[in-house]
Design a protein around this motif. Structure first.
Motif, short mmCIF file in Angstrom:
data_model
loop_
_atom_site.label_atom_id
_atom_site.label_comp_id
_atom_site.label_asym_id
_atom_site.label_seq_id
_atom_site.Cartn_x
_atom_site.Cartn_y
_atom_site.Cartn_z
N THR A 66 -2.51 10.38 -6.28
CA THR A 66 -3.40 9.63 -5.38
C THR A 66 -3.92 10.56 -4.29
O THR A 66 -3.33 11.63 -4.04
CB THR A 66 -2.66 8.46 -4.70
N MET A 67 -4.97 10.15 -3.63
CA MET A 67 -5.51 10.95 -2.51
C MET A 67 -4.55 10.93 -1.32
O MET A 67 -4.46 11.90 -0.56
CB MET A 67 -6.89 10.42 -2.11
N GLU A 68 -3.81 9.81 -1.17
CA GLU A 68 -2.81 9.73 -0.09
C GLU A 68 -1.72 10.77 -0.30
O GLU A 68 -1.21 11.38 0.65
CB GLU A 68 -2.20 8.33 -0.04
N GLN A 69 -1.34 10.96 -1.58
CA GLN A 69 -0.33 11.97 -1.93
C GLN A 69 -0.83 13.36 -1.53
O GLN A 69 -0.07 14.17 -0.97
CB GLN A 69 -0.06 11.90 -3.43
N THR A 70 -2.09 13.63 -1.82
CA THR A 70 -2.70 14.92 -1.45
C THR A 70 -2.64 15.13 0.06
O THR A 70 -2.25 16.20 0.54
CB THR A 70 -4.17 14.99 -1.91
N ALA A 71 -3.01 14.09 0.81
CA ALA A 71 -3.02 14.17 2.28
C ALA A 71 -1.61 14.44 2.81
O ALA A 71 -1.43 15.23 3.75
CB ALA A 71 -3.57 12.88 2.87
N ASN A 72 -0.62 13.79 2.20
CA ASN A 72 0.78 13.98 2.62
C ASN A 72 1.23 15.41 2.35
O ASN A 72 1.90 16.04 3.18
CB ASN A 72 1.68 13.00 1.86
N SER A 129 -10.06 15.19 -8.87
CA SER A 129 -9.52 15.34 -10.22
C SER A 129 -10.36 14.51 -11.20
O SER A 129 -10.78 13.40 -10.89
CB SER A 129 -8.07 14.88 -10.26
N GLN A 130 -10.54 15.07 -12.40
CA GLN A 130 -11.29 14.36 -13.44
C GLN A 130 -10.37 13.48 -14.30
O GLN A 130 -10.84 12.65 -15.07
CB GLN A 130 -12.02 15.38 -14.34
N THR A 131 -9.07 13.70 -14.17
CA THR A 131 -8.12 12.99 -15.06
C THR A 131 -7.15 12.06 -14.34
O THR A 131 -6.50 11.25 -14.98
CB THR A 131 -7.30 14.02 -15.86
N THR A 132 -7.04 12.17 -13.02
CA THR A 132 -6.13 11.30 -12.26
C THR A 132 -6.88 10.66 -11.10
O THR A 132 -8.02 11.02 -10.80
CB THR A 132 -4.93 12.10 -11.69
N ALA A 133 -6.19 9.70 -10.45
CA ALA A 133 -6.80 9.03 -9.29
C ALA A 133 -6.68 9.87 -8.03
O ALA A 133 -7.19 9.50 -6.96
CB ALA A 133 -6.13 7.67 -9.08
N GLY A 134 -6.00 11.01 -8.16
CA GLY A 134 -5.81 11.88 -7.00
C GLY A 134 -6.75 13.06 -7.01
O GLY A 134 -7.94 12.93 -7.32
N ASP A 135 -6.21 14.22 -6.64
CA ASP A 135 -7.02 15.44 -6.53
C ASP A 135 -6.43 16.55 -7.37
O ASP A 135 -5.30 16.47 -7.86
CB ASP A 135 -7.07 15.90 -5.06
N ALA A 136 -7.19 17.61 -7.49
CA ALA A 136 -6.72 18.85 -8.11
C ALA A 136 -6.53 19.87 -6.98
O ALA A 136 -7.50 20.23 -6.31
CB ALA A 136 -7.72 19.36 -9.14
N GLU A 166 4.37 21.78 -5.93
CA GLU A 166 4.88 20.86 -6.95
C GLU A 166 6.10 20.10 -6.42
O GLU A 166 6.24 18.89 -6.66
CB GLU A 166 5.24 21.64 -8.21
N TYR A 167 6.97 20.82 -5.69
CA TYR A 167 8.14 20.15 -5.11
C TYR A 167 7.70 19.14 -4.05
O TYR A 167 8.23 18.02 -3.99
CB TYR A 167 9.09 21.18 -4.49
N LEU A 168 6.74 19.51 -3.22
CA LEU A 168 6.24 18.60 -2.19
C LEU A 168 5.61 17.36 -2.80
O LEU A 168 5.71 16.26 -2.25
CB LEU A 168 5.22 19.32 -1.30
N LYS A 169 4.98 17.53 -3.96
CA LYS A 169 4.41 16.38 -4.66
C LYS A 169 5.53 15.39 -5.03
O LYS A 169 5.38 14.17 -4.87
CB LYS A 169 3.68 16.83 -5.93
N GLY A 170 6.65 15.91 -5.48
CA GLY A 170 7.79 15.06 -5.82
C GLY A 170 8.33 14.33 -4.60
O GLY A 170 8.68 13.15 -4.67
N VAL A 171 8.40 15.05 -3.46
CA VAL A 171 8.86 14.44 -2.21
C VAL A 171 7.94 13.30 -1.81
O VAL A 171 8.38 12.19 -1.46
CB VAL A 171 8.94 15.49 -1.08
N ALA A 172 6.62 13.55 -1.87
CA ALA A 172 5.62 12.54 -1.51
C ALA A 172 5.67 11.35 -2.47
O ALA A 172 5.56 10.19 -2.05
CB ALA A 172 4.23 13.16 -1.50
N ALA A 173 5.85 11.62 -3.77
CA ALA A 173 5.88 10.56 -4.79
C ALA A 173 7.07 9.62 -4.58
O ALA A 173 6.99 8.42 -4.89
CB ALA A 173 5.94 11.17 -6.18
N ARG A 174 8.17 10.15 -4.01
CA ARG A 174 9.36 9.32 -3.76
C ARG A 174 9.27 8.59 -2.43
O ARG A 174 10.21 7.92 -2.01
CB ARG A 174 10.62 10.19 -3.82
#
Length: 342
Positions: free
Chosen positions: A10-16, A41-48, A67-75
């Motif tokens: 998500t875009m919120e995940q990117t911002a985080n 991103s062309q394939t997800t609701a977020g960004d590349a 990649e690790y920060l993405k996991g932190v944000a996703a949780r």
């Protein structure tokens, strides 16, 4: 030019991940000499998120951090400046990135969840849950005492114990007790203030006061523990590096039925008179390897206070290490001169 792309959900995940004013991204760019940008991103609701750099290893490391920060944000966990610095330091040190911050130890009166903020803190909490006696050893700012009080609060609320007892040795570090104003309680209060602060955060001032009046929470100098048997209690001994071997043995033998204990301290900050041995250092040697007793040692990467605290700890460690080497070299040189003269 090397490039790696991380897709966010998500875009919120990117911002985080990027942080306020892209501060997190800027820290990663500086640490690994890369550039970090994002595009739709062309394939997800977020960004590349695109990582580019001349050094392929630097790009790989920066990508691992993101990649690790993405996991932190996703949780749903907060990404702080300290979190980013910790992950960068772990990757730079070539260590494996392990998950932390998933378990909530307790919730403060303000509704703030208390979670592990480093892998070292997670291991400490796991040991507290599995063992009757745990030693938490490490530098200032690693959360030794705060997490111990959080664990005690949880055990108390879950009725695993019927009271919390917090104690620390009233060792003078610069000021003499006799020169402080007031009666004995007023004189020892400054020594116990960090314990009060942690309990206030867990229970709130009003609830804390009620428990103090009922005797279900007790804070006292270590000397007050002599002769007692502490049953069904969660006991925390703070600043244990300032205990003598006799005091440490006295404390450990107070443990009664259904009780648990956490002993915290920093063996680099002993305030005992010169020549006095620390009871904490001795206990670590004697008790290591005994079943149901665990010893956890934090390092400078586990410091979660202001980022400068970590740098201060590292600087002091380096200074003390260099001084020890110089002293050893002087002794060796002196020995060679004496041997030659003979």
């Amino acid at each position: 030019m090397n490039e790696k792309v991380l897709l966010t959900d998500t875009m919120e995940q990117t911002a985080n991940i990027f942080g306020n004013f892209d501060m997190n991204a800027a820290m990663i760019e500086k640490a690994f000499d890369v550039s970090i940008t994002n595009r739709e991103s062309q394939t997800t609701a977020g960004d590349a998120i695109v990582v580019r750099g001349e050094d392929g290893e630097g790009v790989r490391c920066a990508f691992d951090v993101l990649e690790y920060l993405k996991g932190v944000a996703a949780r749903g966990n907060e990404i702080t400046e300290q979190t980013v610095e910790y992950i960068i330091g772990t990757v730079k040190g070539g260590e494996k990135l392990e998950r932390f911050g998933d378990d909530c130890i307790c919730v403060t009166t303000q509704g703030k969840p208390i979670k592990a903020r480093t892998v070292g803190q997670k291991k400490y909490i796991d040991l507290i849950r599995k063992n009757t006696i745990v030693f938490g050893i490490g530098p200032a700012g690693t959360g030794k005492t705060f997490l111990a009080v959080a664990a005690a609060s949880t055990a108390f609320r879950n009725k695993e114990v019927s009271r919390i007892i917090l104690t620390r040795p009233a060792v003078e570090a610069g000021e003499k007790l006799g020169f402080l104003p007031g009666d004995l309680q007023m004189k020892i209060d400054p020594y116990l203030r960090p314990l009060y602060d942690a309990l206030f955060e867990m229970f709130g001032a009003e609830t804390y006061q009620k428990h103090i009046e009922r005797g279900t929470i007790e804070i006292a100098p270590l000397a007050y523990m002599r002769g007692r048997t502490l049953d069904d209690s969660f006991i925390i001994l703070d600043e244990a590096q300032n205990t003598t071997p006799e005091q440490m043995k006295m404390f450990l033998t107070r443990l009664g039925a259904g009780s648990r204990a956490i002993i915290t301290g920093d063996i680099t900050q002993v305030d005992l008179p010169s020549g006095k041995k620390s009871g904490l250092t001795e206990a670590m040697k004697i008790l290591r390897g005994i079943d149901d007793i665990a010893i956890h040692e934090f390092n400078e990467r586990d410091v979660v206070r202001h980022r400068l605290v970590q740098k201060i700890v590292i600087a002091y460690d380096k200074y003390e290490r260099e001084n020890r080497i110089k002293e050893e070299e002087k002794k060796e040189q002196k020995f060679k001169i004496v041997k030659r003269d003979k």
